[in-house]
Design a protein around this motif. Structure first.
Motif, PDB file in Angstrom:
ATOM      1  N   VAL A   1       0.826  -1.210   0.000  1.00  0.00           N
ATOM      2  CA  VAL A   1       0.000   0.000   0.000  1.00  0.00           C
ATOM      3  C   VAL A   1       0.866   1.269   0.000  1.00  0.00           C
ATOM      4  CG1 VAL A   1      -2.078  -1.069   0.954  1.00  0.00           C
ATOM      5  CG2 VAL A   1      -0.363  -0.129   2.508  1.00  0.00           C
ATOM      6  N   ASN A   2       2.135   1.084  -0.385  1.00  0.00           N
ATOM      7  CA  ASN A   2       3.075   2.187  -0.596  1.00  0.00           C
ATOM      8  C   ASN A   2       3.304   3.042   0.648  1.00  0.00           C
ATOM      9  OD1 ASN A   2       4.881   3.407  -2.349  1.00  0.00           O
ATOM     10  ND2 ASN A   2       3.438   5.011  -2.904  1.00  0.00           N
ATOM     11  N   ILE A   3       3.458   2.381   1.799  1.00  0.00           N
ATOM     12  CA  ILE A   3       3.742   3.074   3.053  1.00  0.00           C
ATOM     13  C   ILE A   3       5.241   3.022   3.311  1.00  0.00           C
ATOM     14  CG2 ILE A   3       3.453   2.946   5.556  1.00  0.00           C
ATOM     15  CD1 ILE A   3       0.593   2.013   5.045  1.00  0.00           C
ATOM     16  N   GLU A   4       5.818   4.172   3.650  1.00  0.00           N
ATOM     17  CA  GLU A   4       7.253   4.250   3.915  1.00  0.00           C
ATOM     18  C   GLU A   4       7.546   3.879   5.369  1.00  0.00           C
ATOM     19  OE1 GLU A   4      10.971   7.417   3.884  1.00  0.00           O
ATOM     20  OE2 GLU A   4       9.030   8.043   3.082  1.00  0.00           O
ATOM     21  N   VAL A   5       8.286   2.798   5.558  1.00  0.00           N
ATOM     22  CA  VAL A   5       8.675   2.343   6.887  1.00  0.00           C
ATOM     23  C   VAL A   5       9.959   3.065   7.285  1.00  0.00           C
ATOM     24  CG1 VAL A   5       9.378   0.361   8.273  1.00  0.00           C
ATOM     25  CG2 VAL A   5       7.595   0.093   6.526  1.00  0.00           C
ATOM     26  N   ILE A   6       9.935   3.711   8.438  1.00  0.00           N
ATOM     27  CA  ILE A   6      11.109   4.421   8.948  1.00  0.00           C
ATOM     28  C   ILE A   6      11.968   3.497   9.802  1.00  0.00           C
ATOM     29  CG2 ILE A   6      11.893   6.304  10.432  1.00  0.00           C
ATOM     30  CD1 ILE A   6       9.380   7.841   9.584  1.00  0.00           C
ATOM     31  N   SER A   7      11.315   2.743  10.696  1.00  0.00           N
ATOM     32  CA  SER A   7      12.089   1.836  11.557  1.00  0.00           C
ATOM     33  C   SER A   7      11.211   0.699  12.063  1.00  0.00           C
ATOM     34  CB  SER A   7      12.692   2.588  12.751  1.00  0.00           C
ATOM     35  OG  SER A   7      11.680   3.033  13.626  1.00  0.00           O
ATOM     36  N   ILE A   8      11.898  -0.388  12.394  1.00  0.00           N
ATOM     37  CA  ILE A   8      11.270  -1.567  13.001  1.00  0.00           C
ATOM     38  C   ILE A   8      12.186  -1.984  14.136  1.00  0.00           C
ATOM     39  CG2 ILE A   8      10.536  -3.954  12.658  1.00  0.00           C
ATOM     40  CD1 ILE A   8      10.524  -3.274   9.625  1.00  0.00           C
ATOM     41  N   ALA A   9      11.645  -2.070  15.344  1.00  0.00           N
ATOM     42  CA  ALA A   9      12.496  -2.427  16.476  1.00  0.00           C
ATOM     43  C   ALA A   9      11.717  -3.236  17.501  1.00  0.00           C
ATOM     44  CB  ALA A   9      13.045  -1.167  17.145  1.00  0.00           C
ATOM     45  N   PRO A  10      12.340  -4.294  18.017  1.00  0.00           N
ATOM     46  CA  PRO A  10      11.698  -5.014  19.113  1.00  0.00           C
ATOM     47  C   PRO A  10      11.745  -4.162  20.377  1.00  0.00           C
ATOM     48  CG  PRO A  10      13.872  -5.929  18.660  1.00  0.00           C
ATOM     49  CD  PRO A  10      13.621  -4.866  17.632  1.00  0.00           C
ATOM     50  N   LEU A  11      10.701  -4.226  21.174  1.00  0.00           N
ATOM     51  CA  LEU A  11      10.667  -3.517  22.440  1.00  0.00           C
ATOM     52  C   LEU A  11      11.067  -4.474  23.541  1.00  0.00           C
ATOM     53  CD1 LEU A  11       7.344  -1.516  22.064  1.00  0.00           C
ATOM     54  CD2 LEU A  11       9.662  -0.717  21.672  1.00  0.00           C
ATOM     55  N   GLY A  12      11.821  -3.985  24.487  1.00  0.00           N
ATOM     56  CA  GLY A  12      12.223  -4.817  25.617  1.00  0.00           C
ATOM     57  C   GLY A  12      11.030  -5.160  26.485  1.00  0.00           C
ATOM     58  N   ALA A  13      11.188  -6.153  27.323  1.00  0.00           N
ATOM     59  CA  ALA A  13      10.103  -6.620  28.195  1.00  0.00           C
ATOM     60  C   ALA A  13       9.560  -5.504  29.067  1.00  0.00           C
ATOM     61  CB  ALA A  13      10.587  -7.776  29.055  1.00  0.00           C
ATOM     62  N   ASP A  14      10.397  -4.549  29.432  1.00  0.00           N
ATOM     63  CA  ASP A  14       9.951  -3.446  30.287  1.00  0.00           C
ATOM     64  C   ASP A  14       9.889  -2.119  29.534  1.00  0.00           C
ATOM     65  OD1 ASP A  14       9.842  -5.141  32.483  1.00  0.00           O
ATOM     66  OD2 ASP A  14      11.969  -4.862  32.884  1.00  0.00           O
ATOM     67  N   GLY A  15      10.031  -2.173  28.196  1.00  0.00           N
ATOM     68  CA  GLY A  15      10.064  -0.955  27.395  1.00  0.00           C
ATOM     69  C   GLY A  15       8.705  -0.338  27.216  1.00  0.00           C
ATOM     70  N   PRO A  16       8.676   0.899  26.729  1.00  0.00           N
ATOM     71  CA  PRO A  16       7.411   1.586  26.495  1.00  0.00           C
ATOM     72  C   PRO A  16       6.621   0.852  25.425  1.00  0.00           C
ATOM     73  CG  PRO A  16       9.230   2.829  25.550  1.00  0.00           C
ATOM     74  CD  PRO A  16       9.813   1.677  26.339  1.00  0.00           C
ATOM     75  N   GLY A  17       5.318   0.844  25.583  1.00  0.00           N
ATOM     76  CA  GLY A  17       4.466   0.218  24.594  1.00  0.00           C
ATOM     77  C   GLY A  17       4.286  -1.276  24.773  1.00  0.00           C
ATOM     78  N   ARG A  18       4.907  -1.854  25.771  1.00  0.00           N
ATOM     79  CA  ARG A  18       4.789  -3.294  25.989  1.00  0.00           C
ATOM     80  C   ARG A  18       3.362  -3.619  26.388  1.00  0.00           C
ATOM     81  NH1 ARG A  18       6.502  -8.225  24.675  1.00  0.00           N
ATOM     82  NH2 ARG A  18       6.089  -9.693  26.304  1.00  0.00           N
ATOM     83  N   ARG A  19       2.743  -4.535  25.649  1.00  0.00           N
ATOM     84  CA  ARG A  19       1.358  -4.934  25.955  1.00  0.00           C
ATOM     85  C   ARG A  19       1.371  -6.138  26.850  1.00  0.00           C
ATOM     86  NH1 ARG A  19      -1.813  -4.929  20.380  1.00  0.00           N
ATOM     87  NH2 ARG A  19      -1.221  -7.091  20.549  1.00  0.00           N
ATOM     88  N   ALA A  20       0.454  -6.141  27.779  1.00  0.00           N
ATOM     89  CA  ALA A  20       0.371  -7.270  28.720  1.00  0.00           C
ATOM     90  C   ALA A  20      -0.415  -8.410  28.117  1.00  0.00           C
ATOM     91  CB  ALA A  20      -0.291  -6.816  30.001  1.00  0.00           C
TER      92      ALA A  20
END
Length: 78
Positions: free
Chosen positions: A59-78
């Motif tokens: 769908v022609n979306i420009e990806v800037i970055s992809i990164a795994p989040l740490g277990a205690d990082g921001p955005g971690r879903r329970a």
């Protein structure tokens, strides 16, 4: 069985939910104030990650970055 890893995918611009609809069941969507859209969600394996990227590219979306989040990082879903 391997546990999924939570990833943050940053894409350029304010991308509409319509373009991201196939991903919304697996990801939370955040339109940041800095001109990017962030997707945060669990990726089960490399084929799942490649499928997500294939959709974004299709769908022609420009990806800037992809990164795994740490277990205690921001955005971690329970």
């Amino acid at each position: 069985m391997r546990q999924p890893t939570t990833y943050e995918i940053v894409i350029r611009g304010r991308v509409s939910a319509r373009l991201l609809r196939p991903l919304l069941d697996d990801f939370t969507l955040d339109h940041a104030g800095d001109g990017v859209t962030r997707l945060v969600g669990d990726i089960g394996d490399s084929s799942h990650l490649h499928g997500v990227l294939a959709h974004l590219i299709s769908v022609n979306i420009e990806v800037i970055s992809i990164a795994p989040l740490g277990a205690d990082g921001p955005g971690r879903r329970a």
